[in-house]
Design an enzyme around this catalytic site. Structure first.
Site, PDB file in Angstrom:
ATOM      1  N   ASP A  28       0.827  -1.214   0.000  1.00 42.74           N
ATOM      2  CA  ASP A  28       0.000   0.000   0.000  1.00 42.74           C
ATOM      3  C   ASP A  28       0.858   1.261   0.000  1.00 42.74           C
ATOM      4  OD1 ASP A  28      -2.310   1.453   0.032  1.00 42.74           O
ATOM      5  OD2 ASP A  28      -2.790   1.069   2.138  1.00 42.74           O
ATOM      6  N   ASN A  76     -10.056  -2.772  -6.863  1.00 40.80           N
ATOM      7  CA  ASN A  76      -9.202  -1.849  -7.633  1.00 40.80           C
ATOM      8  C   ASN A  76      -9.738  -1.565  -9.039  1.00 40.80           C
ATOM      9  OD1 ASN A  76      -6.047  -2.987  -6.192  1.00 40.80           O
ATOM     10  ND2 ASN A  76      -7.301  -1.239  -5.636  1.00 40.80           N
TER      11      ASN A  76
END
Ligand code: FPP
Length: 259
Positions: A28, A76
């Site tokens: 991340d 995503n």
């Protein structure tokens, strides 16, 4: 002035007999890393791909058996189209560039997730490198692509129901082993160590079943800054932890002495 420890100092302090068998990483912070420097988000993903190389090489060198990277979640897909396209392109480039090293290092490439949703060119490149590296025995590198943990568990439930409906399995035979064998990760050990970069304290639908007893490690570093030394530090922290699997500390120590 105290000297920053270098990689070999850090590695000399790492107890190599207490390494995790299976490391999973939520990579991340690529976007924030780029934005902090006034760069487009995609540059963060490119820098993240360099961290992927560093993490893969270090795990392989240290003898980690399985490494699973959360490269693209089911959620995503909702990102801007251009960013999604850039991610797939980056993955294609990574596969092309890393194929030879994976072969040389005995790394087997594996992928989990809704792989049928991937762009055709990416899926083809992935299949080719997976087939080419199928004989790799030193480490398995799994890319989670269009992956979601709940989706994986739901698909496993469907698979088991179909086997029950077909008379191949009795409902009472659906035990933990049968569920585990129906997951995308059926040929991997459970996750021992989860690393998440960028300061977020969530699991974000990653390997929910497989992380039941994993040790968690969170770092403020954005993924592009998470390189060899940061990984060795994380593994050193893992080696210090006592994994109890529901037992008492005393029981674990006694069992270790009896070994
Ligand atoms: C999360 O950062 C990262 C991703 C969604 C993609 C991960 C991809 C890579 C590390 C590079 C390519 C992968 C391979 C396997 C070559 P973010 O964009 O959510 O960061 P933010 O939270 O700061 O916006």
């Amino acid at each position: 002035m105290t000297k920053e420890p270098n990689l070999s100092d850090l590695e000399s302090r790492l107890d190599k007999s207490s390494l995790p068998r299976h490391v999973a990483v939520i990579m991340d912070g690529n976007g924030r890393w780029a934005q902090r420097q006034g760069l487009p988000r995609v540059r963060g993903h490119e820098a993240g791909a360099e961290s992927v190389r560093a993490v893969v090489r270090t795990c392989r060198r240290l003898g980690v058996e399985a490494l699973t990277l959360y490269a693209f979640s089911e959620e995503n897909w909702a990102r801007p189209k251009a960013e999604v396209a850039a991610l797939w392109k980056l993955l294609g480039r990574f596969l092309k560039q890393e194929r030879a090293e994976m072969l040389a290092q005995g790394i087997r490439l594996n992928a989990i997730g809704s792989l049928h949703k991937l762009p055709t060119a990416t899926a083809q490149a992935l299949r080719k490198v997976m087939a080419d590296t199928a004989g790799g025995r030193q480490m398995v590198l799994t890319l989670a692509l269009s992956y979601g943990g709940r989706q994986e568990l739901t698909e496993a439930a469907h698979r088991l129901c179909r086997r029950v409906a077909a008379g191949q399995l009795r409902p009472e035979d659906v035990d933990e082993a049968a569920v585990a064998a129906s997951l995308y990760t059926h040929d991997l050990p459970d996750v021992d160590f989860l690393i998440r970069t960028s300061g977020e304290l969530r699991v974000s639908n990653f390997l929910l079943w497989q992380m039941a007893y994993a040790e968690f490690y969170f770092t403020e570093l954005h993924f592009p800054d998470f390189r060899e030394a940061a990984l060795v530090e994380a593994l050193t922290e893992y080696a210090r932890r006592q994994r109890r699997f529901g037992q008492t500390g005393q029981q674990v120590e006694e069992a270790a002495r009896g070994r």
